[in-house]
Design an enzyme around this catalytic site. Sequence first.
Site, PDB file in Angstrom:
ATOM      1  N   ASP A 111       0.844  -1.189   0.000  1.00  0.00           N
ATOM      2  CA  ASP A 111       0.000   0.000   0.000  1.00  0.00           C
ATOM      3  C   ASP A 111       0.884   1.244   0.000  1.00  0.00           C
ATOM      4  O   ASP A 111       1.917   1.268  -0.674  1.00  0.00           O
ATOM      5  CB  ASP A 111      -0.920  -0.031   1.231  1.00  0.00           C
ATOM      6  CG  ASP A 111      -2.252   0.661   0.994  1.00  0.00           C
ATOM      7  OD1 ASP A 111      -2.249   1.904   0.919  1.00  0.00           O
ATOM      8  OD2 ASP A 111      -3.274  -0.031   0.886  1.00  0.00           O
ATOM      9  N   HIS A 142      -3.340   5.938   3.944  1.00  0.00           N
ATOM     10  CA  HIS A 142      -4.152   4.813   3.474  1.00  0.00           C
ATOM     11  C   HIS A 142      -3.603   3.483   3.975  1.00  0.00           C
ATOM     12  O   HIS A 142      -4.342   2.648   4.514  1.00  0.00           O
ATOM     13  CB  HIS A 142      -4.201   4.838   1.948  1.00  0.00           C
ATOM     14  CG  HIS A 142      -5.180   3.889   1.339  1.00  0.00           C
ATOM     15  ND1 HIS A 142      -4.848   2.600   1.006  1.00  0.00           N
ATOM     16  CD2 HIS A 142      -6.483   4.047   0.994  1.00  0.00           C
ATOM     17  CE1 HIS A 142      -5.898   1.993   0.468  1.00  0.00           C
ATOM     18  NE2 HIS A 142      -6.908   2.851   0.448  1.00  0.00           N
ATOM     19  N   SER A 333     -11.339  -0.518  -0.293  1.00  0.00           N
ATOM     20  CA  SER A 333     -10.010  -0.506   0.333  1.00  0.00           C
ATOM     21  C   SER A 333     -10.110  -0.837   1.810  1.00  0.00           C
ATOM     22  O   SER A 333      -9.180  -1.389   2.404  1.00  0.00           O
ATOM     23  CB  SER A 333      -9.360   0.879   0.196  1.00  0.00           C
ATOM     24  OG  SER A 333      -8.827   1.062  -1.073  1.00  0.00           O
TER      25      SER A 333
END
Length: 393
Positions: A111, A142, A333
């Site tokens: 990621d 994130h 996600s």
Amino acid sequence: MKEKYVILRKSGAFMTRSAFAGPTALTLEMPLGAPSLKMDVDEVTKKDIKLLQRDQGVLGAAPVMPMKLIEPLNVTDVAAPSGEQVAWGVKAVRADTSPFTGDGIVVAVLDTGIDATHPAFAGVELIREDFTGEGVDDSHGHGTHCAGTIFGRDVNGFRIGIAPGVKKAVIGKVLGREGGSTEQIWKAVQWAVEKGANVVSMSLGMDFPGLVKIMIEQGIPPEPAASRALEGYRANVLLFENLARFVDSQASLVQGAVLVAAAGNESNRPAWEIAVAPPAVAGGIVSVAAVGQQDGKLVVAKFSNTGADISAPGVGVISAKLGGGLRSSSGTSMACPHVAGVAVLWAEKMKKTLALTPDRLIANVVGKATLADLAPGFNAVDIGNGVVVAPQD
């Protein structure tokens, strides 16, 4: 005209020359023994590709394509609730009632990196690698949020992690300020498996419009640019399938290694629905849709792409925030790390009771999903086999 391609080769016992000339044309293969994968990146012509396709030692070849973050929706900072509480997603997948915590299992998160100083990751051995050239630290948040959902420790008494007993995590930063590329993802997947990952989580997608834009900027007219991008798109899906298949065969000798990926957020129900995006669409990769809460039941999220293998909580998910504290986000996600975390719990159970292999791990993760908590009238194409569930005994 030459293009940058990734070529995947099986290992062998001999030194071989590839079908094209170039700096990586001469490849010294690995000795006989455990299977391994060789990845070359080179500038090749269409003629070279035709020759490569006839090479029995080549698993696949595809042009390097841009990858992008599957951007979360409705991102808001939240204060830690007072008293001991559990995130709704942790409850929904029944991780809070599971006797397993992820102890002894290695998970990889590919990621934007991770905030290694966040209290949610205290006591976890973090093996980090940068594939972007920007350094290992998370500058977006994130990756930190996704990692928190998988194995984060409680934050001020609030449980955010599905598998908080994980003691070792492999963190590959594959997305930087300008995104990433398929080349970086393939390298990171190999690296993660080499580091012993049993489960690999990827909340990212292939940037088809981005590739078309790059070609147009290079002087290619829009129509052939779209056609060539589509050709590259198909080739990359096949290459991801070959990579997943090879990871499966490689890992079967020593461990279970399952790849989990987000389905994408491009749908907008009821106006339109979009199919699962790569790499999640590739065979051998567990694709994840998102569900949210409605009147005490679970419903597919309006943004969640269709055709996924399984679904998980992806709306209003509270997890670790970059710099400390908590943040709420929505998206596939956020659903992907729920499935990755549950896979970690199943891996721990299997490791104690029977051989841990990718096929068996996927069979438990996907096959034991439930429809019980879904609101009536759901469509199977939206939620796959159902909502992922943690092992209970």
